[in-house]
Motif scaffolding. Sequence first.
Motif, PDB file in Angstrom:
ATOM      1  N   VAL A 214      -5.905   3.879   1.378  1.00  0.00           N
ATOM      2  CA  VAL A 214      -5.914   2.432   1.591  1.00  0.00           C
ATOM      3  C   VAL A 214      -4.506   1.906   1.825  1.00  0.00           C
ATOM      4  O   VAL A 214      -4.246   1.157   2.775  1.00  0.00           O
ATOM      5  CB  VAL A 214      -6.563   1.712   0.391  1.00  0.00           C
ATOM      6  N   ALA A 215      -3.585   2.287   0.945  1.00  0.00           N
ATOM      7  CA  ALA A 215      -2.206   1.800   1.063  1.00  0.00           C
ATOM      8  C   ALA A 215      -1.602   2.208   2.399  1.00  0.00           C
ATOM      9  O   ALA A 215      -0.899   1.421   3.051  1.00  0.00           O
ATOM     10  CB  ALA A 215      -1.366   2.322  -0.093  1.00  0.00           C
ATOM     11  N   GLY A 216      -1.878   3.432   2.837  1.00  0.00           N
ATOM     12  CA  GLY A 216      -1.346   3.898   4.106  1.00  0.00           C
ATOM     13  C   GLY A 216      -1.939   3.176   5.288  1.00  0.00           C
ATOM     14  O   GLY A 216      -1.226   2.808   6.234  1.00  0.00           O
ATOM     15  N   TYR A 217      -3.257   2.944   5.242  1.00  0.00           N
ATOM     16  CA  TYR A 217      -3.919   2.261   6.354  1.00  0.00           C
ATOM     17  C   TYR A 217      -3.415   0.827   6.492  1.00  0.00           C
ATOM     18  O   TYR A 217      -3.115   0.353   7.605  1.00  0.00           O
ATOM     19  CB  TYR A 217      -5.429   2.269   6.147  1.00  0.00           C
ATOM     20  N   VAL A 218      -3.307   0.115   5.372  1.00  0.00           N
ATOM     21  CA  VAL A 218      -2.830  -1.263   5.424  1.00  0.00           C
ATOM     22  C   VAL A 218      -1.387  -1.306   5.918  1.00  0.00           C
ATOM     23  O   VAL A 218      -1.013  -2.161   6.733  1.00  0.00           O
ATOM     24  CB  VAL A 218      -2.975  -1.933   4.045  1.00  0.00           C
ATOM     25  N   ALA A 219      -0.561  -0.381   5.427  1.00  0.00           N
ATOM     26  CA  ALA A 219       0.846  -0.351   5.853  1.00  0.00           C
ATOM     27  C   ALA A 219       0.963  -0.154   7.360  1.00  0.00           C
ATOM     28  O   ALA A 219       1.834  -0.746   8.011  1.00  0.00           O
ATOM     29  CB  ALA A 219       1.593   0.754   5.108  1.00  0.00           C
TER      30      ALA A 219
END
Length: 284
Positions: A214-219
């Motif tokens: 999730v954190a990677g996709y949003v970033a």
Amino acid sequence: MRFSVNVPNFGDFADARAVATVARAAEDAGWDGLFVWDHVVHRKEARRGQPFGDPWMLLTAAALATSTIRLGTLVTPVARRRPEQLARQVATLDALSGGRVVFGAGLGGPVEDEFGSFGDETDPVVLAEKLDEGLGLLARYWAGERVDHDGPHYRVHDVEILPATVQRPRPPVWVGGFWPARRPFRRAARWDGVVPLFASGHGEPPTPDEVREVAGYVAEHRTGTGAYDVVVGGLTAPEAAADVVGPLVEAGATWWDERGRYTAPELYSLPAVLRRVEAGPPRL
């Protein structure tokens, strides 16, 4: 890493005095935030016979009982509200609390119960359109702008919603969604934080790999450069909380939201929630 307590707006927590009690205990024990649900009926059959409280009244009681913790909803279905009324409720709470509001937004659900029961729109595509359009209007209202708007779902002519929020240009906006659906997370990337829910369910801590994804996709989809929050949660035992939460911090989480399981009566029990709150947040 910050730590919050999460309670529904039904059961014991339909009473604003109970929410104020939890908020005060959370602040005293070192938690950083208190968040409440924003439901009208939730799952009708499961909640039949239970009282519900208005989330903004509950948060008002919490604001009056505290001085430092952040306060907000996780999450408010913007499509179920009139943006101008919602803007004023949030701005009033932000003023009362001295600028401590976080606004959690999402599609809302269960759709058939929460929307369909009242003859409202249930098409998820339309609800998503209203969410996006409504968030845009809220940001303009909170900034104190004079607003003219002619959109597919909302029309506004020459209006200011004053006073503007204490926080400038507006309170932080966190957007919720169910992973691995992608559209809610592209929406979240345009705002200030993301509140993902996973297949494991409310109250079950996610895995570090899920948080990392999730954190990677949003970033990847962010266009802003300011601080950004990744808010995950679940139910922990105080003696084991650090072991659960620590790996999630390394995976990119910035808030741990202590929250009960959907199916457990402790979810809406004041004594049960108080016991966990008074034990304090995880010590990493």
